[in-house]
Design a protein around this motif. Structure first.
Motif, PDB file in Angstrom:
ATOM      1  N   LYS A   1     -45.633  12.197  23.784  1.00  0.00           N
ATOM      2  CA  LYS A   1     -46.427  12.433  24.995  1.00  0.00           C
ATOM      3  C   LYS A   1     -46.429  11.187  25.881  1.00  0.00           C
ATOM      4  O   LYS A   1     -46.242  11.280  27.094  1.00  0.00           O
ATOM      5  CB  LYS A   1     -47.858  12.817  24.612  1.00  0.00           C
ATOM      6  N   TYR A   2     -46.619  10.031  25.287  1.00  0.00           N
ATOM      7  CA  TYR A   2     -46.649   8.791  26.049  1.00  0.00           C
ATOM      8  C   TYR A   2     -45.275   8.519  26.663  1.00  0.00           C
ATOM      9  O   TYR A   2     -45.175   8.114  27.818  1.00  0.00           O
ATOM     10  CB  TYR A   2     -47.073   7.630  25.150  1.00  0.00           C
ATOM     11  N   SER A   3     -44.212   8.774  25.910  1.00  0.00           N
ATOM     12  CA  SER A   3     -42.846   8.549  26.405  1.00  0.00           C
ATOM     13  C   SER A   3     -42.473   9.514  27.519  1.00  0.00           C
ATOM     14  O   SER A   3     -41.684   9.166  28.401  1.00  0.00           O
ATOM     15  CB  SER A   3     -41.838   8.685  25.258  1.00  0.00           C
ATOM     16  N   ASP A   4     -43.020  10.723  27.471  1.00  0.00           N
ATOM     17  CA  ASP A   4     -42.704  11.718  28.496  1.00  0.00           C
ATOM     18  C   ASP A   4     -43.361  11.407  29.837  1.00  0.00           C
ATOM     19  O   ASP A   4     -42.940  11.914  30.863  1.00  0.00           O
ATOM     20  CB  ASP A   4     -43.129  13.118  28.038  1.00  0.00           C
ATOM     21  N   ALA A   5     -44.398  10.594  29.823  1.00  0.00           N
ATOM     22  CA  ALA A   5     -45.051  10.197  31.077  1.00  0.00           C
ATOM     23  C   ALA A   5     -44.113   9.261  31.835  1.00  0.00           C
ATOM     24  O   ALA A   5     -43.186   8.681  31.274  1.00  0.00           O
ATOM     25  CB  ALA A   5     -46.381   9.516  30.781  1.00  0.00           C
ATOM     26  N   ASP A   6     -44.336   9.108  33.106  1.00  0.00           N
ATOM     27  CA  ASP A   6     -43.460   8.289  33.953  1.00  0.00           C
ATOM     28  C   ASP A   6     -43.787   6.803  33.751  1.00  0.00           C
ATOM     29  O   ASP A   6     -44.561   6.223  34.493  1.00  0.00           O
ATOM     30  CB  ASP A   6     -43.639   8.692  35.425  1.00  0.00           C
ATOM     31  N   ARG A   7     -43.172   6.222  32.746  1.00  0.00           N
ATOM     32  CA  ARG A   7     -43.409   4.808  32.425  1.00  0.00           C
ATOM     33  C   ARG A   7     -42.074   4.135  32.123  1.00  0.00           C
ATOM     34  O   ARG A   7     -41.140   4.754  31.630  1.00  0.00           O
ATOM     35  CB  ARG A   7     -44.305   4.678  31.199  1.00  0.00           C
TER      36      ARG A   7
ATOM     37  N   HIS B   1     -35.739  10.972  22.716  1.00  0.00           N
ATOM     38  CA  HIS B   1     -36.243  10.118  23.798  1.00  0.00           C
ATOM     39  C   HIS B   1     -35.447   8.807  23.833  1.00  0.00           C
ATOM     40  O   HIS B   1     -36.021   7.727  23.694  1.00  0.00           O
ATOM     41  CB  HIS B   1     -37.731   9.822  23.601  1.00  0.00           C
TER      42      HIS B   1
ATOM     43  N   HIS C   1     -36.622   5.787  25.871  1.00  0.00           N
ATOM     44  CA  HIS C   1     -37.942   5.233  25.572  1.00  0.00           C
ATOM     45  C   HIS C   1     -38.147   4.840  24.109  1.00  0.00           C
ATOM     46  O   HIS C   1     -39.149   4.201  23.803  1.00  0.00           O
ATOM     47  CB  HIS C   1     -39.037   6.230  25.967  1.00  0.00           C
TER      48      HIS C   1
ATOM     49  N   GLU D   1     -52.518   4.380  25.280  1.00  0.00           N
ATOM     50  CA  GLU D   1     -52.969   4.365  26.666  1.00  0.00           C
ATOM     51  C   GLU D   1     -53.568   3.012  27.093  1.00  0.00           C
ATOM     52  O   GLU D   1     -53.775   2.779  28.278  1.00  0.00           O
ATOM     53  CB  GLU D   1     -53.988   5.487  26.922  1.00  0.00           C
TER      54      GLU D   1
END
Length: 110
Positions: free
Chosen positions: A25-31, A57, A60, A103
């Motif tokens: 989930k964190y990797s799928d965010a735009d970061r 991923h 990421h 987060e």
């Protein structure tokens, strides 16, 4: 301007405890973050779990496979050496159990 961040995750026999969904989930965010998972000679399925994360991923999640257990400090050191090759703006390590939520990474960078 976004900062690049490399986070080393040392893993020893974490296959059942690794919160894969949270990393995904964190990797799928735009970061512009990279997780460098270090398998520290695990005897369970940890390597397969982190290889799957890398496969799904690749931008990421990367990994290092240490053939024998060398301890957390050395696993972190090996991971940071690999992370520094990518020349991130920030580099650090996070415990695999996510006692500190992912987060909060941006807060640490600030």
């Amino acid at each position: 301007m976004r900062s690049s961040v490399a986070i080393v995750i040392p893993c020893y026999n974490e296959a059942k405890r690794l919160k894969v969904g949270q990393y995904k989930k964190y990797s799928d965010a735009d970061r512009s973050h990279l997780f460098v998972f270090v398998n520290d000679g695990s005897s369970d399925m940890t390597l397969q779990v982190i290889q799957d994360l890398h496969h799904n991923h690749p931008q990421h999640c990367s990994y290092i496979d240490l053939p024998r257990n060398v301890g957390k400090a050395e696993a972190v050191r090996q991971g940071l050496l690999s992370a520094f090759d990518m020349n991130p703006d920030f580099a650090g390590y996070w415990d695999a159990d996510l006692a500190t939520p992912l987060e909060t990474i941006p807060d640490f960078c600030r």
